[in-house]
Write a protein that holds these residues in place. Sequence first.
Motif, PDB file in Angstrom:
ATOM      1  N   ALA A  45      86.786  -0.790  49.628  1.00  0.00           N
ATOM      2  CA  ALA A  45      85.904  -0.092  48.688  1.00  0.00           C
ATOM      3  C   ALA A  45      85.067  -1.124  47.951  1.00  0.00           C
ATOM      4  O   ALA A  45      85.575  -2.172  47.561  1.00  0.00           O
ATOM      5  N   ARG A  46      83.794  -0.810  47.806  1.00  0.00           N
ATOM      6  CA  ARG A  46      82.850  -1.576  46.967  1.00  0.00           C
ATOM      7  C   ARG A  46      81.900  -0.547  46.410  1.00  0.00           C
ATOM      8  O   ARG A  46      80.948  -0.159  47.056  1.00  0.00           O
ATOM      9  N   ARG A  76      83.768  -1.449  41.168  1.00  0.00           N
ATOM     10  CA  ARG A  76      85.158  -1.695  41.554  1.00  0.00           C
ATOM     11  C   ARG A  76      85.173  -2.052  43.029  1.00  0.00           C
ATOM     12  O   ARG A  76      84.481  -1.445  43.840  1.00  0.00           O
ATOM     13  N   ILE A  77      86.015  -3.043  43.368  1.00  0.00           N
ATOM     14  CA  ILE A  77      86.073  -3.575  44.728  1.00  0.00           C
ATOM     15  C   ILE A  77      87.536  -3.689  45.129  1.00  0.00           C
ATOM     16  O   ILE A  77      88.363  -4.179  44.347  1.00  0.00           O
ATOM     17  N   VAL A  78      87.850  -3.279  46.359  1.00  0.00           N
ATOM     18  CA  VAL A  78      89.191  -3.458  46.918  1.00  0.00           C
ATOM     19  C   VAL A  78      89.021  -4.133  48.278  1.00  0.00           C
ATOM     20  O   VAL A  78      88.275  -3.644  49.130  1.00  0.00           O
ATOM     21  N   ILE A  79      89.699  -5.269  48.447  1.00  0.00           N
ATOM     22  CA  ILE A  79      89.662  -6.017  49.701  1.00  0.00           C
ATOM     23  C   ILE A  79      91.084  -6.126  50.222  1.00  0.00           C
ATOM     24  O   ILE A  79      91.989  -6.509  49.478  1.00  0.00           O
ATOM     25  N   GLN A  80      91.292  -5.802  51.486  1.00  0.00           N
ATOM     26  CA  GLN A  80      92.604  -5.971  52.110  1.00  0.00           C
ATOM     27  C   GLN A  80      92.623  -7.322  52.810  1.00  0.00           C
ATOM     28  O   GLN A  80      91.688  -7.676  53.526  1.00  0.00           O
ATOM     29  N   TRP A  81      93.713  -8.069  52.606  1.00  0.00           N
ATOM     30  CA  TRP A  81      93.906  -9.392  53.211  1.00  0.00           C
ATOM     31  C   TRP A  81      95.152  -9.380  54.084  1.00  0.00           C
ATOM     32  O   TRP A  81      96.116  -8.681  53.773  1.00  0.00           O
ATOM     33  N   HIS A 105      87.300  -9.180  36.515  1.00  0.00           N
ATOM     34  CA  HIS A 105      88.756  -9.241  36.553  1.00  0.00           C
ATOM     35  C   HIS A 105      89.167  -9.100  38.014  1.00  0.00           C
ATOM     36  O   HIS A 105      88.647  -8.232  38.723  1.00  0.00           O
ATOM     37  N   HIS A 106      90.084  -9.951  38.446  1.00  0.00           N
ATOM     38  CA  HIS A 106      90.496  -9.963  39.854  1.00  0.00           C
ATOM     39  C   HIS A 106      92.010 -10.110  39.893  1.00  0.00           C
ATOM     40  O   HIS A 106      92.560 -11.080  39.383  1.00  0.00           O
TER      41      HIS A 106
END
Length: 100
Positions: free
Chosen positions: A37-38, A55-60, A89-90
């Motif tokens: 999500a971005r 808001r950003i969600v990154i899968q690693w 904030h991260h």
Amino acid sequence: MAYYSVLEVTPTNQDWVPDYIGPANALVAKYGGQYLARTTSHERLEGSGEEPALRIVIQWPSAEAAKGFMSDPEYVPHLKARTAGSISHHSLIEGKDDLA
């Protein structure tokens, strides 16, 4: 086990944005990350406080991949520009359920 970067970003100026997107996209991919999500489309369902603009969600694939991305010499100047030009904030979250 997957890890997730969850970011809240509110730009205080837009100067850094055009030079940030392309390199960040390439480096996220280099470290095996995938944007889930971005978006500026979000709604607080609980709690109070100012809403971030983005808001950003990154899968690693691993914590090491996320940390490698953050410390990559190609990314560091873009990170500095983002943090200087935004309130950010991260958090890095391990994809597990400690309460199960």
